[in-house]
Design a protein around this motif. Structure first.
Motif, PDB file in Angstrom:
ATOM      1  N   TYR A 191      -3.492   0.011  -0.221  1.00 59.93           N
ATOM      2  CA  TYR A 191      -3.408   1.238  -1.027  1.00 59.93           C
ATOM      3  C   TYR A 191      -3.756   2.499  -0.240  1.00 59.93           C
ATOM      4  O   TYR A 191      -4.482   3.375  -0.719  1.00 59.93           O
ATOM      5  CB  TYR A 191      -4.276   1.122  -2.285  1.00 59.93           C
ATOM      6  CG  TYR A 191      -3.926  -0.059  -3.154  1.00 59.93           C
ATOM      7  CD1 TYR A 191      -2.681  -0.129  -3.784  1.00 59.93           C
ATOM      8  CD2 TYR A 191      -4.805  -1.118  -3.328  1.00 59.93           C
ATOM      9  CE1 TYR A 191      -2.334  -1.219  -4.571  1.00 59.93           C
ATOM     10  CE2 TYR A 191      -4.469  -2.215  -4.120  1.00 59.93           C
ATOM     11  CZ  TYR A 191      -3.235  -2.262  -4.738  1.00 59.93           C
ATOM     12  OH  TYR A 191      -2.900  -3.342  -5.506  1.00 59.93           O
ATOM     13  N   ASP A 192      -3.211   2.592   0.978  1.00 57.30           N
ATOM     14  CA  ASP A 192      -3.343   3.820   1.749  1.00 57.30           C
ATOM     15  C   ASP A 192      -2.274   4.792   1.265  1.00 57.30           C
ATOM     16  O   ASP A 192      -1.120   4.749   1.710  1.00 57.30           O
ATOM     17  CB  ASP A 192      -3.189   3.539   3.248  1.00 57.30           C
ATOM     18  CG  ASP A 192      -4.377   2.786   3.801  1.00 57.30           C
ATOM     19  OD1 ASP A 192      -5.505   3.284   3.645  1.00 57.30           O
ATOM     20  OD2 ASP A 192      -4.190   1.701   4.374  1.00 57.30           O
ATOM     21  N   THR A 193      -2.654   5.661   0.358  1.00 53.31           N
ATOM     22  CA  THR A 193      -1.696   6.520  -0.326  1.00 53.31           C
ATOM     23  C   THR A 193      -0.978   7.458   0.622  1.00 53.31           C
ATOM     24  O   THR A 193      -1.562   7.975   1.580  1.00 53.31           O
ATOM     25  CB  THR A 193      -2.412   7.363  -1.400  1.00 53.31           C
ATOM     26  OG1 THR A 193      -3.456   8.126  -0.774  1.00 53.31           O
ATOM     27  CG2 THR A 193      -3.022   6.484  -2.462  1.00 53.31           C
ATOM     28  N   GLY A 194       0.307   7.678   0.340  1.00 53.93           N
ATOM     29  CA  GLY A 194       1.091   8.639   1.107  1.00 53.93           C
ATOM     30  C   GLY A 194       1.340   8.238   2.539  1.00 53.93           C
ATOM     31  O   GLY A 194       1.431   9.097   3.421  1.00 53.93           O
ATOM     32  N   THR A 195       1.460   6.928   2.803  1.00 55.90           N
ATOM     33  CA  THR A 195       1.666   6.459   4.170  1.00 55.90           C
ATOM     34  C   THR A 195       2.820   5.461   4.257  1.00 55.90           C
ATOM     35  O   THR A 195       3.230   4.869   3.249  1.00 55.90           O
ATOM     36  CB  THR A 195       0.412   5.763   4.737  1.00 55.90           C
ATOM     37  OG1 THR A 195       0.213   4.502   4.075  1.00 55.90           O
ATOM     38  CG2 THR A 195      -0.819   6.618   4.580  1.00 55.90           C
ATOM     39  N   VAL A 196       3.312   5.284   5.483  1.00 50.74           N
ATOM     40  CA  VAL A 196       4.195   4.165   5.809  1.00 50.74           C
ATOM     41  C   VAL A 196       3.472   3.295   6.825  1.00 50.74           C
ATOM     42  O   VAL A 196       2.612   3.772   7.576  1.00 50.74           O
ATOM     43  CB  VAL A 196       5.550   4.630   6.390  1.00 50.74           C
ATOM     44  CG1 VAL A 196       6.379   5.347   5.349  1.00 50.74           C
ATOM     45  CG2 VAL A 196       5.348   5.517   7.625  1.00 50.74           C
ATOM     46  N   LEU A 197       3.813   2.017   6.836  1.00 47.63           N
ATOM     47  CA  LEU A 197       3.247   1.089   7.811  1.00 47.63           C
ATOM     48  C   LEU A 197       4.246   0.906   8.944  1.00 47.63           C
ATOM     49  O   LEU A 197       5.378   0.466   8.717  1.00 47.63           O
ATOM     50  CB  LEU A 197       2.940  -0.255   7.142  1.00 47.63           C
ATOM     51  CG  LEU A 197       2.494  -1.401   8.066  1.00 47.63           C
ATOM     52  CD1 LEU A 197       1.253  -1.012   8.855  1.00 47.63           C
ATOM     53  CD2 LEU A 197       2.239  -2.664   7.243  1.00 47.63           C
ATOM     54  N   VAL A 198       3.836   1.252  10.158  1.00 44.47           N
ATOM     55  CA  VAL A 198       4.693   1.110  11.339  1.00 44.47           C
ATOM     56  C   VAL A 198       4.227  -0.116  12.129  1.00 44.47           C
ATOM     57  O   VAL A 198       3.049  -0.218  12.486  1.00 44.47           O
ATOM     58  CB  VAL A 198       4.629   2.369  12.233  1.00 44.47           C
ATOM     59  CG1 VAL A 198       5.487   2.185  13.482  1.00 44.47           C
ATOM     60  CG2 VAL A 198       5.078   3.604  11.450  1.00 44.47           C
ATOM     61  N   LYS A 199       5.152  -1.038  12.376  1.00 46.91           N
ATOM     62  CA  LYS A 199       4.853  -2.248  13.144  1.00 46.91           C
ATOM     63  C   LYS A 199       5.638  -2.220  14.450  1.00 46.91           C
ATOM     64  O   LYS A 199       6.851  -2.026  14.444  1.00 46.91           O
ATOM     65  CB  LYS A 199       5.227  -3.503  12.352  1.00 46.91           C
ATOM     66  CG  LYS A 199       4.425  -3.702  11.081  1.00 46.91           C
ATOM     67  CD  LYS A 199       4.856  -4.990  10.378  1.00 46.91           C
ATOM     68  CE  LYS A 199       4.036  -5.252   9.127  1.00 46.91           C
ATOM     69  NZ  LYS A 199       4.486  -6.502   8.442  1.00 46.91           N
ATOM     70  N   VAL A 200       4.940  -2.425  15.555  1.00 49.78           N
ATOM     71  CA  VAL A 200       5.568  -2.425  16.878  1.00 49.78           C
ATOM     72  C   VAL A 200       5.427  -3.817  17.489  1.00 49.78           C
ATOM     73  O   VAL A 200       4.307  -4.304  17.686  1.00 49.78           O
ATOM     74  CB  VAL A 200       4.926  -1.372  17.798  1.00 49.78           C
ATOM     75  CG1 VAL A 200       5.658  -1.327  19.141  1.00 49.78           C
ATOM     76  CG2 VAL A 200       4.925   0.001  17.137  1.00 49.78           C
ATOM     77  N   THR A 201       6.570  -4.469  17.776  1.00 42.95           N
ATOM     78  CA  THR A 201       6.593  -5.832  18.314  1.00 42.95           C
ATOM     79  C   THR A 201       7.144  -5.813  19.740  1.00 42.95           C
ATOM     80  O   THR A 201       8.243  -5.298  19.968  1.00 42.95           O
ATOM     81  CB  THR A 201       7.469  -6.749  17.447  1.00 42.95           C
ATOM     82  OG1 THR A 201       7.023  -6.685  16.088  1.00 42.95           O
ATOM     83  CG2 THR A 201       7.403  -8.190  17.931  1.00 42.95           C
ATOM     84  N   PRO A 202       6.385  -6.359  20.700  1.00 44.47           N
ATOM     85  CA  PRO A 202       6.887  -6.345  22.079  1.00 44.47           C
ATOM     86  C   PRO A 202       8.101  -7.253  22.258  1.00 44.47           C
ATOM     87  O   PRO A 202       8.244  -8.252  21.559  1.00 44.47           O
ATOM     88  CB  PRO A 202       5.689  -6.865  22.883  1.00 44.47           C
ATOM     89  CG  PRO A 202       4.905  -7.698  21.916  1.00 44.47           C
ATOM     90  CD  PRO A 202       5.073  -7.031  20.580  1.00 44.47           C
TER      91      PRO A 202
END
Length: 484
Positions: A191-202
């Motif tokens: 519930y981190d409001t107003g955010t997107v989750l960015v995932k970086v995979t090598p």
């Protein structure tokens, strides 16, 4: 045979002697605690040139057992959330629910809504993408197939000020500095409001890493300037959003074979972010509209057709306190302002917070309170006032919800231990952590060696490295445990 008179005297003397022994032991313990903590403060290198406030109280009587600069105003970092949570429970109540509403301002005939569709946010900090999917499904069930008008996002429940007054440019693109809106959304159940989750995979060495954004949205644009490097190199990734835009850049290096790197990034203008995701959900359920997707105010004559209450406040407090969710703290402040003064602003909300704290028994005249999360470097509160707060809240009907929301020491699961997951694993501690540049804090409840519950507040300011704070705090908590 002993006489009755002698037995009577013995029955009087024994409890008195026991009380004297207990008082003597208690005084000895206090003296030993003072000696050990004072010596530690003098000898700890990380505290040279720093300031530390310590306040230790009996949970039973509220009596101070030890203090060091206990009345000195210090920056509390996220320990301020202890005050915000108490005020929110006092003003709003543990069963209080926020809501999201759907309104229409026109008639519906043969599957077509002849008017606008409004999504009105009323401060729900727990809205996630699946909730928007449910809204689209429910609209379909009501027979709506098309809208001859606009899709309008209404965030006017709160004012339009997005950031509290002391958030810096460096913080505003991270989740802990996200913009505050009455209509906002989180990518997951943190519930981190107003955010997107960015995932970086090598990928393979020399290739760009793969980047995934959750939820999938056209509202942001990703710039991949990162590179996968050999397994023996160090990770050196930086993920930032450009000020005033929703352009996110990933740059630096990530070693091949390393774990997925995750970062929650705040978006610019969360209301429009919600509208983008709602538009996606409507399209997926084959609901069309002829007008624009924009922000606006729901007219008084509009009809409420759907309402979605949040989980109760007592449940929202769990991610707020255990994960130290800044966005929630600021939304609680604005909600208190809206409920009490019909103005969802920091100014009115902080007035309510201070009044609630005064009623609980805290002297806010000795403090400076600038927000609800503790992100401001201008916030100041003495350790003695925090320990007093923790004593006074024990008398409240909502105390069980309050203490349940605190992080728990040791490996007890993410939503149990929270920010204390890797700390004080051999002790029984429920406490709020706090970290800010040059600042670290820890305040809560501890079961002493004697079995007595002890209240403590430790605030460290002016550290050269705030990462030294937890080790300092944990040593002091261990000293308290040994002598109380």
């Amino acid at each position: 045979m002993l006489g009755i008179g002698f037995l009577f005297i013995l029955l009087i003397i024994l409890p008195i002697e026991n009380d004297r022994k207990s008082a003597k032991d208690s005084n000895n313990n206090k003296h030993q605690l003072k000696q050990q903590v004072d010596q530690f403060i003098q000898q700890e290198k990380a505290l040279q040139g720093a300031q530390i406030g310590i306040s230790i109280r009996s949970a039973d009587t509220g009596e101070l057992q030890y203090e060091h600069q206990g009345d000195t105003r210090l920056k509390p970092a996220s320990n301020l959330k202890l005050l915000t949570a108490a005020a929110a429970l006092s003003v709003l109540g543990e069963k209080y629910r926020f809501s999201t509403e759907i309104h229409t301002d026109g008639p519906m005939k043969n599957g077509m809504l002849d008017g606008n569709l409004y999504i009105k946010g009323k401060g729900d900090p727990t809205l996630i993408p699946s909730d928007l999917d449910k809204i689209a499904k429910d609209l379909k069930k009501r027979g709506i197939r098309s809208v001859k008008g606009n899709i309008i996002g209404d965030d006017t429940w709160y004012d339009a000020v997005r950031l509290s007054q002391d958030v810096t440019w460096r913080d505003e693109h991270f989740h802990y500095g996200s913009q505050i809106s009455a209509l906002t959304i989180s990518p997951d159940k943190d519930y981190d409001t107003g955010t997107v989750l960015v995932k970086v995979t090598p990928n393979e060495k020399g290739e760009k890493p793969s980047i995934q954004v959750e939820p999938e949205t056209d509202y942001i644009q990703m710039m991949n300037q990162a590179q996968t490097v050999s397994t023996d190199e160090k990770e050196n990734l930086k993920i930032e959003r450009e000020h005033g835009k929703n352009s996110i850049t990933v740059e630096g290096e990530i070693p091949a074979g390393s774990n997925v790197m995750k970062e929650w990034i705040a978006v610019w203008e969360p209301t429009n972010y919600v509208l983008d995701l709602l538009g996606q959900a409507l399209k997926e359920h084959h609901i069309t509209w002829s007008g624009e997707t924009k922000t606006g105010k729901t007219p008084k004559e509009a009809k409420a057709v759907l309402a979605y209450p949040s989980m109760p406040l007592e449940e929202i407090l769990v991610p707020f306190m255990k994960l130290s969710n800044n966005g929630h703290g600021e939304m609680f402040v604005k909600e208190m302002g809206k409920v009490v003064h019909d103005e969802g602003s920091w100014k009115k909300g902080l007035d309510v917070l201070r009044n609630a704290a005064d009623e609980i028994g805290i002297n806010t005249d000795t403090s400076v309170i600038r927000d609800g999360s503790g992100i401001s470097h201008v916030n100041m509160i003495p350790a003695n006032e925090i320990s007093k707060l923790l004593y006074e809240v024990q008398k409240k009907d909502w105390f069980d919800a309050y203490v349940h929301a605190l992080p728990v020491s040791g490996e007890n699961g993410r939503m149990e231990s929270g920010t204390l997951k890797k700390r004080l694993s051999k002790l029984n501690v429920r406490a709020k952590t706090g970290t800010l540049g040059t600042v670290s804090s820890l305040s809560g409840y501890l079961e002493g060696k004697s079995g007595e519950t002890v209240i403590f507040s430790i605030i460290v300011n002016n550290l050269l490295d705030e990462d030294d704070g937890p080790e300092i705090e944990d040593k002091i908590v261990q000293f308290i445990h040994e002598h109380m």
